[in-house]
Design a protein around this motif. Sequence first.
Motif, PDB file in Angstrom:
ATOM      1  N   GLY A   1      -0.393  -8.473  -5.241  1.00  0.00           N
ATOM      2  CA  GLY A   1      -1.345  -8.859  -6.280  1.00  0.00           C
ATOM      3  C   GLY A   1      -1.324 -10.346  -6.568  1.00  0.00           C
ATOM      4  O   GLY A   1      -2.344 -10.930  -6.940  1.00  0.00           O
ATOM      5  N   ALA A   2      -0.155 -10.988  -6.386  1.00  0.00           N
ATOM      6  CA  ALA A   2      -0.022 -12.418  -6.673  1.00  0.00           C
ATOM      7  C   ALA A   2      -0.609 -13.299  -5.581  1.00  0.00           C
ATOM      8  O   ALA A   2      -0.740 -14.505  -5.770  1.00  0.00           O
ATOM      9  CB  ALA A   2       1.452 -12.767  -6.881  1.00  0.00           C
ATOM     10  N   ILE A   3      -0.942 -12.712  -4.416  1.00  0.00           N
ATOM     11  CA  ILE A   3      -1.522 -13.493  -3.324  1.00  0.00           C
ATOM     12  C   ILE A   3      -3.039 -13.432  -3.432  1.00  0.00           C
ATOM     13  O   ILE A   3      -3.647 -12.391  -3.183  1.00  0.00           O
ATOM     14  CB  ILE A   3      -1.087 -12.952  -1.943  1.00  0.00           C
ATOM     15  N   PRO A   4      -3.691 -14.525  -3.817  1.00  0.00           N
ATOM     16  CA  PRO A   4      -5.156 -14.490  -3.931  1.00  0.00           C
ATOM     17  C   PRO A   4      -5.810 -14.148  -2.600  1.00  0.00           C
ATOM     18  O   PRO A   4      -5.435 -14.662  -1.553  1.00  0.00           O
ATOM     19  CB  PRO A   4      -5.498 -15.929  -4.359  1.00  0.00           C
ATOM     20  N   GLY A   5      -6.791 -13.246  -2.656  1.00  0.00           N
ATOM     21  CA  GLY A   5      -7.540 -12.915  -1.456  1.00  0.00           C
ATOM     22  C   GLY A   5      -7.081 -11.670  -0.731  1.00  0.00           C
ATOM     23  O   GLY A   5      -7.723 -11.256   0.234  1.00  0.00           O
ATOM     24  N   VAL A   6      -5.980 -11.063  -1.154  1.00  0.00           N
ATOM     25  CA  VAL A   6      -5.515  -9.846  -0.470  1.00  0.00           C
ATOM     26  C   VAL A   6      -5.869  -8.629  -1.313  1.00  0.00           C
ATOM     27  O   VAL A   6      -6.843  -7.932  -1.052  1.00  0.00           O
ATOM     28  CB  VAL A   6      -4.000  -9.908  -0.169  1.00  0.00           C
ATOM     29  N   GLY A   7      -5.107  -8.358  -2.368  1.00  0.00           N
ATOM     30  CA  GLY A   7      -5.437  -7.261  -3.262  1.00  0.00           C
ATOM     31  C   GLY A   7      -4.899  -5.915  -2.809  1.00  0.00           C
ATOM     32  O   GLY A   7      -4.548  -5.733  -1.638  1.00  0.00           O
ATOM     33  N   PRO A   8      -4.830  -4.946  -3.723  1.00  0.00           N
ATOM     34  CA  PRO A   8      -4.238  -3.647  -3.415  1.00  0.00           C
ATOM     35  C   PRO A   8      -5.009  -2.842  -2.382  1.00  0.00           C
ATOM     36  O   PRO A   8      -4.420  -2.087  -1.621  1.00  0.00           O
ATOM     37  CB  PRO A   8      -4.232  -2.933  -4.775  1.00  0.00           C
ATOM     38  N   ALA A   9      -6.343  -2.984  -2.343  1.00  0.00           N
ATOM     39  CA  ALA A   9      -7.137  -2.199  -1.391  1.00  0.00           C
ATOM     40  C   ALA A   9      -6.744  -2.533   0.048  1.00  0.00           C
ATOM     41  O   ALA A   9      -6.609  -1.640   0.899  1.00  0.00           O
ATOM     42  CB  ALA A   9      -8.626  -2.454  -1.605  1.00  0.00           C
ATOM     43  N   VAL A  10      -6.548  -3.824   0.329  1.00  0.00           N
ATOM     44  CA  VAL A  10      -6.155  -4.245   1.671  1.00  0.00           C
ATOM     45  C   VAL A  10      -4.772  -3.707   2.007  1.00  0.00           C
ATOM     46  O   VAL A  10      -4.534  -3.153   3.092  1.00  0.00           O
ATOM     47  CB  VAL A  10      -6.172  -5.788   1.782  1.00  0.00           C
ATOM     48  N   ALA A  11      -3.826  -3.845   1.061  1.00  0.00           N
ATOM     49  CA  ALA A  11      -2.451  -3.392   1.306  1.00  0.00           C
ATOM     50  C   ALA A  11      -2.385  -1.880   1.503  1.00  0.00           C
ATOM     51  O   ALA A  11      -1.711  -1.388   2.416  1.00  0.00           O
ATOM     52  CB  ALA A  11      -1.565  -3.811   0.133  1.00  0.00           C
ATOM     53  N   ILE A  12      -3.092  -1.132   0.656  1.00  0.00           N
ATOM     54  CA  ILE A  12      -3.080   0.327   0.777  1.00  0.00           C
ATOM     55  C   ILE A  12      -3.747   0.760   2.073  1.00  0.00           C
ATOM     56  O   ILE A  12      -3.280   1.682   2.752  1.00  0.00           O
ATOM     57  CB  ILE A  12      -3.767   0.964  -0.453  1.00  0.00           C
ATOM     58  N   ALA A  13      -4.830   0.085   2.447  1.00  0.00           N
ATOM     59  CA  ALA A  13      -5.509   0.415   3.703  1.00  0.00           C
ATOM     60  C   ALA A  13      -4.581   0.215   4.899  1.00  0.00           C
ATOM     61  O   ALA A  13      -4.556   1.026   5.836  1.00  0.00           O
ATOM     62  CB  ALA A  13      -6.766  -0.445   3.865  1.00  0.00           C
ATOM     63  N   ILE A  14      -3.792  -0.863   4.879  1.00  0.00           N
ATOM     64  CA  ILE A  14      -2.869  -1.143   5.985  1.00  0.00           C
ATOM     65  C   ILE A  14      -1.729  -0.130   6.019  1.00  0.00           C
ATOM     66  O   ILE A  14      -1.317   0.337   7.082  1.00  0.00           O
ATOM     67  CB  ILE A  14      -2.312  -2.580   5.866  1.00  0.00           C
ATOM     68  N   LEU A  15      -1.213   0.240   4.837  1.00  0.00           N
ATOM     69  CA  LEU A  15      -0.059   1.148   4.770  1.00  0.00           C
ATOM     70  C   LEU A  15      -0.433   2.612   4.940  1.00  0.00           C
ATOM     71  O   LEU A  15       0.437   3.441   5.237  1.00  0.00           O
ATOM     72  CB  LEU A  15       0.662   0.975   3.423  1.00  0.00           C
ATOM     73  N   LEU A  16      -1.699   2.928   4.752  1.00  0.00           N
ATOM     74  CA  LEU A  16      -2.129   4.324   4.740  1.00  0.00           C
ATOM     75  C   LEU A  16      -1.698   5.111   5.976  1.00  0.00           C
ATOM     76  O   LEU A  16      -1.151   6.215   5.846  1.00  0.00           O
ATOM     77  CB  LEU A  16      -3.643   4.380   4.549  1.00  0.00           C
ATOM     78  N   PRO A  17      -1.920   4.601   7.196  1.00  0.00           N
ATOM     79  CA  PRO A  17      -1.486   5.383   8.369  1.00  0.00           C
ATOM     80  C   PRO A  17       0.005   5.680   8.381  1.00  0.00           C
ATOM     81  O   PRO A  17       0.432   6.750   8.814  1.00  0.00           O
ATOM     82  CB  PRO A  17      -1.882   4.480   9.556  1.00  0.00           C
TER      83      PRO A  17
ATOM     84  N   GLU B   1     -12.810   5.825  -7.353  1.00  0.00           N
ATOM     85  CA  GLU B   1     -13.072   4.571  -6.657  1.00  0.00           C
ATOM     86  C   GLU B   1     -12.309   4.560  -5.345  1.00  0.00           C
ATOM     87  O   GLU B   1     -11.703   5.562  -4.971  1.00  0.00           O
ATOM     88  CB  GLU B   1     -12.752   3.353  -7.541  1.00  0.00           C
ATOM     89  N   ALA B   2     -12.361   3.422  -4.637  1.00  0.00           N
ATOM     90  CA  ALA B   2     -11.877   3.365  -3.259  1.00  0.00           C
ATOM     91  C   ALA B   2     -10.384   3.666  -3.141  1.00  0.00           C
ATOM     92  O   ALA B   2      -9.953   4.344  -2.206  1.00  0.00           O
ATOM     93  CB  ALA B   2     -12.178   1.984  -2.663  1.00  0.00           C
ATOM     94  N   LEU B   3      -9.577   3.172  -4.071  1.00  0.00           N
ATOM     95  CA  LEU B   3      -8.129   3.340  -3.949  1.00  0.00           C
ATOM     96  C   LEU B   3      -7.715   4.799  -4.098  1.00  0.00           C
ATOM     97  O   LEU B   3      -6.863   5.289  -3.348  1.00  0.00           O
ATOM     98  CB  LEU B   3      -7.409   2.470  -4.980  1.00  0.00           C
ATOM     99  N   THR B   4      -8.304   5.507  -5.065  1.00  0.00           N
ATOM    100  CA  THR B   4      -7.984   6.929  -5.195  1.00  0.00           C
ATOM    101  C   THR B   4      -8.595   7.738  -4.056  1.00  0.00           C
ATOM    102  O   THR B   4      -8.072   8.792  -3.691  1.00  0.00           O
ATOM    103  CB  THR B   4      -8.454   7.486  -6.560  1.00  0.00           C
ATOM    104  N   ALA B   5      -9.694   7.235  -3.471  1.00  0.00           N
ATOM    105  CA  ALA B   5     -10.252   7.896  -2.281  1.00  0.00           C
ATOM    106  C   ALA B   5      -9.276   7.805  -1.112  1.00  0.00           C
ATOM    107  O   ALA B   5      -9.117   8.750  -0.329  1.00  0.00           O
ATOM    108  CB  ALA B   5     -11.586   7.251  -1.909  1.00  0.00           C
ATOM    109  N   MET B   6      -8.615   6.664  -0.974  1.00  0.00           N
ATOM    110  CA  MET B   6      -7.604   6.518   0.069  1.00  0.00           C
ATOM    111  C   MET B   6      -6.424   7.470  -0.175  1.00  0.00           C
ATOM    112  O   MET B   6      -5.898   8.076   0.760  1.00  0.00           O
ATOM    113  CB  MET B   6      -7.098   5.074   0.122  1.00  0.00           C
ATOM    114  N   MET B   7      -6.009   7.582  -1.431  1.00  0.00           N
ATOM    115  CA  MET B   7      -4.895   8.483  -1.752  1.00  0.00           C
ATOM    116  C   MET B   7      -5.258   9.936  -1.468  1.00  0.00           C
ATOM    117  O   MET B   7      -4.392  10.735  -1.096  1.00  0.00           O
ATOM    118  CB  MET B   7      -4.511   8.320  -3.224  1.00  0.00           C
ATOM    119  N   LEU B   8      -6.523  10.269  -1.645  1.00  0.00           N
ATOM    120  CA  LEU B   8      -6.972  11.636  -1.376  1.00  0.00           C
ATOM    121  C   LEU B   8      -6.685  12.030   0.071  1.00  0.00           C
ATOM    122  O   LEU B   8      -6.350  13.183   0.355  1.00  0.00           O
ATOM    123  CB  LEU B   8      -8.460  11.756  -1.692  1.00  0.00           C
ATOM    124  N   SER B   9      -6.800  11.080   0.985  1.00  0.00           N
ATOM    125  CA  SER B   9      -6.543  11.388   2.395  1.00  0.00           C
ATOM    126  C   SER B   9      -5.079  11.754   2.625  1.00  0.00           C
ATOM    127  O   SER B   9      -4.765  12.545   3.505  1.00  0.00           O
ATOM    128  CB  SER B   9      -6.943  10.205   3.278  1.00  0.00           C
TER     129      SER B   9
END
Length: 497
Positions: free
Chosen positions: A31-47, A323-331
């Motif tokens: 969260g402290a890195i501008p331009g990344v955000g939780p959606a990017v991190a969760i998308a990368i970690l999801l697999p 929203e998108a983050l809980t949609a990712m968790m649903l998977s």
Amino acid sequence: MEALLSGFELIARIDVILALLVGSIGGVAIGAIPGVGPAVAIAILLPATFAFEPIVGLTLLLGIYGSSMYGGAIPAILINTPGTAANALTTYDGYPMAQSGQAHRALSLAYSASFFGGVFSILCLILMTPVLAAVAPLFGSREIFLAAVLGIVLVIVTHRGQAAIATFLICVGIWLNTIGLEPIQYTQRFTFGQSWLSSGINLIVVVLGLFAISQAYVLLIDKDDAPEPPKLSGSMFHGLTELFRHKRIALFSSGSGVIMGIIPGVGEFLAQFFSYSYAASTSKSPEKFGSGSPEGLVASEAANNAVPGAAMIPLLALGIPGEALTAMMLSVFYVHNVVPGPQLFENQPEFVIALYLGLLILNILVLIFLTFATGGILQVIRIPTRFLGVIVLTLSFVGVYSLRNSATDCALAAGFGIFGYILKRLNYPVVPIILGMVLGGIMETRLRTSMANVETPLDFINRPVAAIIFALIVFVLFFHLRSLLKGWRKKSGARNA
């Protein structure tokens, strides 16, 4: 009581505690890195989370989701650049406070307000559990279908000024979900004779492309930047006591965050602006808002951190992401054959309680961590953006390839990345595509299941819960169309004048 003890046992496991630690502390850094955000991190970690047990994978993702906004306040206050999109309003008063030499006060107040909002929403979630458990069995296929339709309507309505493009993108998401073998009779749809499309478009491929890879393109193409954070001095405990002076604003903002979090498609932005507007209109010194008001900072941070806990309510009770983050968790639920919805509260109450406890613990962990480690976290702001873009791009393709060891998936993700980049440059929303894919799948399955008991369209709303949801859909559409008509009349009047 037995379910509560079982929930404690589940959350007290070493692997779950480690997942919470990694997720919460990692989420702050991300969260402290501008331009990344939780959606990017969760998308990368999801697999990677698919290899874990459901409780481990979900606590890891929840840790990132719930803690990223704490970290996002750091660059918002210190360098006027929100770490996550949800911290945009924090810059209004946080940065002016930092400019006037009150950086440590602004940070400690932001942490305290975030903690209050997070814990408040979790307590609401826990208190609503008996109600959810009682109401959930009333939701059959028809009710869940209508709830999914309501979710789509709310997503469209909340994109004010962009309702047409949001509608189009939701339809794109629904269409993407139909590609491949349909789930009942296994006939091919929209495959155009291409065998590689028979298995459909994987949701995670789309998520990684639209969020992570598109953001990597943005970081790589934009000007390279590595801002220098200012030095801090003073105690981080000051905000905990100062928050009590603004308890009215904190309570109202947290409450609005809970309400907005429950409604699919609304999220942090509306909660923040609603809370901020209320705080400004009821303040004794409204002239300070936008130039360093502690009340404005509390309103923004309490509201956005109350949303994650509340967003779990429709996800757990109905299996409908907001929203998108809980949609990712649903998977993650689906991969492990854990189906959120009415049966989850009846069959696995200890699992639900463990998730609640995990959310509560992560807020405590993050507050303790930030109280003592903010100085170290500041160093992540200095990472050059293009170097960050290379890392995000590499990790994204590794994540996509690990799903099915498919180069085709990597090509698809790259294509969706370009599409996401174009949407971001045009300031169009990306989230409706993901929600369209998820809600479209729910709608199709539930509609086909319920058709066995439906003879006329009125049979869809012949039960109390279904009738209430249908009435809500009509109510939302009516007021949205009325507001559009008023706006059109005002524009016509201005032109004629």
